[in-house]
Write a protein that holds these residues in place. Sequence first.
Motif, PDB file in Angstrom:
ATOM      1  N   ILE A   1       0.848  -1.190   0.000  1.00 18.13           N
ATOM      2  CA  ILE A   1       0.000   0.000   0.000  1.00 18.13           C
ATOM      3  C   ILE A   1       0.881   1.237   0.000  1.00 18.13           C
ATOM      4  CG2 ILE A   1      -1.739   1.311   1.284  1.00 18.13           C
ATOM      5  CD1 ILE A   1      -2.761  -1.319   2.391  1.00 18.13           C
ATOM      6  N   PRO A   2       0.692   2.141  -0.974  1.00 14.16           N
ATOM      7  CA  PRO A   2      -0.183   2.007  -2.133  1.00 14.16           C
ATOM      8  C   PRO A   2       0.336   0.936  -3.088  1.00 14.16           C
ATOM      9  CG  PRO A   2       0.673   4.258  -1.913  1.00 14.16           C
ATOM     10  CD  PRO A   2       1.445   3.400  -0.980  1.00 14.16           C
ATOM     11  N   PRO A   3      -0.550   0.427  -3.936  1.00 16.91           N
ATOM     12  CA  PRO A   3      -0.075  -0.505  -4.964  1.00 16.91           C
ATOM     13  C   PRO A   3       0.798   0.214  -5.987  1.00 16.91           C
ATOM     14  CG  PRO A   3      -2.445  -0.078  -5.192  1.00 16.91           C
ATOM     15  CD  PRO A   3      -1.995   0.661  -3.976  1.00 16.91           C
ATOM     16  N   ARG A   4       1.457  -0.555  -6.826  1.00 17.48           N
ATOM     17  CA  ARG A   4       2.339   0.036  -7.844  1.00 17.48           C
ATOM     18  C   ARG A   4       1.846  -0.295  -9.246  1.00 17.48           C
ATOM     19  NH1 ARG A   4       7.367   1.875  -6.179  1.00 17.48           N
ATOM     20  NH2 ARG A   4       7.720   1.602  -3.943  1.00 17.48           N
ATOM     21  N   CYS A   5       2.235   0.562 -10.188  1.00 21.36           N
ATOM     22  CA  CYS A   5       1.898   0.317 -11.592  1.00 21.36           C
ATOM     23  C   CYS A   5       2.660  -0.917 -12.064  1.00 21.36           C
ATOM     24  CB  CYS A   5       2.283   1.526 -12.439  1.00 21.36           C
ATOM     25  SG  CYS A   5       2.144   1.194 -14.204  1.00 21.36           S
ATOM     26  N   PRO A   6       1.967  -1.903 -12.673  1.00 21.33           N
ATOM     27  CA  PRO A   6       2.661  -3.112 -13.122  1.00 21.33           C
ATOM     28  C   PRO A   6       3.641  -2.840 -14.260  1.00 21.33           C
ATOM     29  CG  PRO A   6       0.297  -3.194 -13.681  1.00 21.33           C
ATOM     30  CD  PRO A   6       0.518  -1.938 -12.889  1.00 21.33           C
ATOM     31  N   THR A   7       3.480  -1.717 -14.979  1.00 16.00           N
ATOM     32  CA  THR A   7       4.361  -1.416 -16.115  1.00 16.00           C
ATOM     33  C   THR A   7       5.592  -0.630 -15.690  1.00 16.00           C
ATOM     34  OG1 THR A   7       2.328  -1.195 -17.378  1.00 16.00           O
ATOM     35  CG2 THR A   7       4.361  -0.545 -18.492  1.00 16.00           C
ATOM     36  N   THR A   8       5.395   0.424 -14.891  1.00 16.26           N
ATOM     37  CA  THR A   8       6.529   1.318 -14.589  1.00 16.26           C
ATOM     38  C   THR A   8       7.007   1.222 -13.141  1.00 16.26           C
ATOM     39  OG1 THR A   8       5.159   3.157 -13.855  1.00 16.26           O
ATOM     40  CG2 THR A   8       5.588   3.003 -16.226  1.00 16.26           C
ATOM     41  N   ASN A   9       6.235   0.562 -12.296  1.00 17.31           N
ATOM     42  CA  ASN A   9       6.558   0.446 -10.873  1.00 17.31           C
ATOM     43  C   ASN A   9       6.292   1.748 -10.090  1.00 17.31           C
ATOM     44  OD1 ASN A   9       7.224  -1.568  -9.042  1.00 17.31           O
ATOM     45  ND2 ASN A   9       9.219  -0.620  -8.627  1.00 17.31           N
ATOM     46  N   SER A  10       5.702   2.743 -10.757  1.00 16.45           N
ATOM     47  CA  SER A  10       5.352   3.980 -10.038  1.00 16.45           C
ATOM     48  C   SER A  10       4.318   3.662  -8.966  1.00 16.45           C
ATOM     49  CB  SER A  10       4.741   4.991 -11.015  1.00 16.45           C
ATOM     50  OG  SER A  10       4.074   6.027 -10.319  1.00 16.45           O
ATOM     51  N   LEU A  11       4.363   4.400  -7.869  1.00 19.69           N
ATOM     52  CA  LEU A  11       3.281   4.302  -6.895  1.00 19.69           C
ATOM     53  C   LEU A  11       1.990   4.793  -7.542  1.00 19.69           C
ATOM     54  CD1 LEU A  11       4.894   5.695  -3.607  1.00 19.69           C
ATOM     55  CD2 LEU A  11       4.352   3.312  -4.142  1.00 19.69           C
ATOM     56  N   LEU A  12       0.864   4.207  -7.134  1.00 21.96           N
ATOM     57  CA  LEU A  12      -0.439   4.630  -7.647  1.00 21.96           C
ATOM     58  C   LEU A  12      -1.107   5.556  -6.643  1.00 21.96           C
ATOM     59  CD1 LEU A  12      -1.754   1.280  -9.164  1.00 21.96           C
ATOM     60  CD2 LEU A  12      -0.578   3.170 -10.311  1.00 21.96           C
ATOM     61  N   ARG A  13      -1.926   6.455  -7.171  1.00 17.22           N
ATOM     62  CA  ARG A  13      -2.641   7.437  -6.343  1.00 17.22           C
ATOM     63  C   ARG A  13      -4.012   7.667  -6.953  1.00 17.22           C
ATOM     64  NH1 ARG A  13      -1.296  13.608  -7.714  1.00 17.22           N
ATOM     65  NH2 ARG A  13      -3.536  13.636  -7.390  1.00 17.22           N
ATOM     66  N   PRO A  14      -4.943   8.240  -6.194  1.00 16.92           N
ATOM     67  CA  PRO A  14      -6.248   8.533  -6.785  1.00 16.92           C
ATOM     68  C   PRO A  14      -6.141   9.653  -7.818  1.00 16.92           C
ATOM     69  CG  PRO A  14      -6.101   9.423  -4.553  1.00 16.92           C
ATOM     70  CD  PRO A  14      -4.859   8.594  -4.767  1.00 16.92           C
ATOM     71  N   ASP A  15      -7.000   9.602  -8.837  1.00 16.56           N
ATOM     72  CA  ASP A  15      -7.011  10.639  -9.881  1.00 16.56           C
ATOM     73  C   ASP A  15      -7.875  11.813  -9.415  1.00 16.56           C
ATOM     74  OD1 ASP A  15      -6.704  12.057 -12.204  1.00 16.56           O
ATOM     75  OD2 ASP A  15      -8.253  10.945 -13.294  1.00 16.56           O
ATOM     76  N   VAL A  16      -7.402  12.462  -8.351  1.00 18.25           N
ATOM     77  CA  VAL A  16      -8.099  13.638  -7.825  1.00 18.25           C
ATOM     78  C   VAL A  16      -7.103  14.800  -7.778  1.00 18.25           C
ATOM     79  CG1 VAL A  16      -9.666  12.235  -6.425  1.00 18.25           C
ATOM     80  CG2 VAL A  16      -7.546  13.097  -5.400  1.00 18.25           C
ATOM     81  N   VAL A  17      -7.656  15.997  -7.734  1.00 16.16           N
ATOM     82  CA  VAL A  17      -6.787  17.182  -7.696  1.00 16.16           C
ATOM     83  C   VAL A  17      -6.454  17.489  -6.243  1.00 16.16           C
ATOM     84  CG1 VAL A  17      -6.659  19.648  -8.211  1.00 16.16           C
ATOM     85  CG2 VAL A  17      -7.775  18.093  -9.825  1.00 16.16           C
ATOM     86  N   TRP A  18      -5.176  17.583  -5.959  1.00 15.00           N
ATOM     87  CA  TRP A  18      -4.741  17.937  -4.615  1.00 15.00           C
ATOM     88  C   TRP A  18      -4.407  19.426  -4.550  1.00 15.00           C
ATOM     89  CZ3 TRP A  18      -1.126  13.068  -4.346  1.00 15.00           C
ATOM     90  CH2 TRP A  18      -1.871  11.974  -3.853  1.00 15.00           C
ATOM     91  N   PHE A  19      -4.346  19.963  -3.343  1.00 14.82           N
ATOM     92  CA  PHE A  19      -3.967  21.365  -3.184  1.00 14.82           C
ATOM     93  C   PHE A  19      -2.594  21.577  -3.811  1.00 14.82           C
ATOM     94  CE2 PHE A  19      -7.197  20.765   0.042  1.00 14.82           C
ATOM     95  CZ  PHE A  19      -7.972  21.906  -0.141  1.00 14.82           C
ATOM     96  N   GLY A  20      -2.495  22.652  -4.591  1.00 15.85           N
ATOM     97  CA  GLY A  20      -1.232  22.956  -5.259  1.00 15.85           C
ATOM     98  C   GLY A  20      -1.121  22.333  -6.632  1.00 15.85           C
ATOM     99  N   GLU A  21      -2.110  21.532  -7.046  1.00 20.99           N
ATOM    100  CA  GLU A  21      -2.059  20.908  -8.378  1.00 20.99           C
ATOM    101  C   GLU A  21      -3.006  21.638  -9.331  1.00 20.99           C
ATOM    102  OE1 GLU A  21      -0.870  16.325  -7.772  1.00 20.99           O
ATOM    103  OE2 GLU A  21      -2.984  16.749  -7.422  1.00 20.99           O
ATOM    104  N   ASN A  22      -2.709  21.469 -10.638  1.00 19.47           N
ATOM    105  CA  ASN A  22      -3.583  22.072 -11.643  1.00 19.47           C
ATOM    106  C   ASN A  22      -4.838  21.253 -11.838  1.00 19.47           C
ATOM    107  OD1 ASN A  22      -1.838  24.174 -12.219  1.00 19.47           O
ATOM    108  ND2 ASN A  22      -0.648  22.874 -13.625  1.00 19.47           N
ATOM    109  N   LEU A  23      -5.907  21.934 -12.244  1.00 25.44           N
ATOM    110  CA  LEU A  23      -7.126  21.214 -12.606  1.00 25.44           C
ATOM    111  C   LEU A  23      -6.895  20.499 -13.940  1.00 25.44           C
ATOM    112  CD1 LEU A  23      -8.147  22.953 -10.310  1.00 25.44           C
ATOM    113  CD2 LEU A  23     -10.201  23.417 -11.614  1.00 25.44           C
ATOM    114  N   PRO A  24      -7.705  19.448 -14.240  1.00 21.86           N
ATOM    115  CA  PRO A  24      -7.513  18.717 -15.498  1.00 21.86           C
ATOM    116  C   PRO A  24      -7.534  19.662 -16.698  1.00 21.86           C
ATOM    117  CG  PRO A  24      -9.200  17.669 -14.142  1.00 21.86           C
ATOM    118  CD  PRO A  24      -8.834  18.945 -13.459  1.00 21.86           C
TER     119      PRO A  24
END
Length: 247
Positions: A146-169
């Motif tokens: 936890i968190p799980p990792r991407c099976p292709t790149t090994n990146s940590l996974l996160r929810p696809d939500v906007v966090w404070f300090g991030e740009n909107l889609p």
Amino acid sequence: MAAITIPTELCEKLRNAKKVVALTGAGISAESGLATFRDAQTGLWAKYSPEELATPQAFIDNPELVWNWYAWRRQLAAEAMPNPGHQALVTMAEKVPEFLLVTQNIDGLHQRAGSTHVIELHGNIHRTKRFDDNQIVTDWEENGEIPPRCPTTNSLLRPDVVWFGENLPAGALAQAAIAAEECDIFFSIGTSSVVFPAAGLIGETLRHGGLTVEINPGETPHSSAVSFVLRGPAGSVLPELIQKTWP
Ligand code: OAD
């Protein structure tokens, strides 16, 4: 609570409107049992600090805590049911020639109510993406990490939500801003109107002389500027508005 009187003038304007925008916030899902962010006793930010849970740095510092917090909220959202407020906006979309639903909510309840085209300004908790490059990931191995990792790149996974300090889609805000500028009526529903840029959208309508309507049991910074204030919960005000406008 006493029944809300819906102004006849508003119903007439809505019946004749060609373009309508509705911006929703956490308040529209309150009657589905999901906590808002800023309500004093029950709001999520009364119990948790945004800096601890909803920033990229928070995830870097404690990815397990952040993943688990969103996993808990994802579960709550999945168990919640759309309420009559969500359903009333499905009907509004069917009645108005050009209707755009813009939401700050990440719970997916508008779509589950039957809204087909929803601009999600803050993402969707039911989608997952790579922390490293924001690519959406749909499959991964649940091996206890936890968190799980991407099976292709090994990146940590996160929810696809906007966090404070991030740009909107990309594109979402621009599309919402153009619609707000061009619309005949802008509804601000169940949002405290303090988080920008979403809170600024109504300004586009006000500047271009469109009608503005706030649906909220409480005051917001926009209350004094809007054309109509409907003081009450969205789950009863919206169905009454629909019923009175298209009997
Ligand atoms: P808030 O929690 O700030 O505001 C909720 C609003 O809903 C308040 O104005 C309440 O008065 C109102 N409300 C409560 N019950 C209601 C009901 N039954 N019907 C209608 N209104 C009701 O939530 P948002 O404005 O959505 O962002 O917050 C905006 C953003 O701040 C969220 O998208 C989230 C948060 O931090 C991110 O996480 C990026």
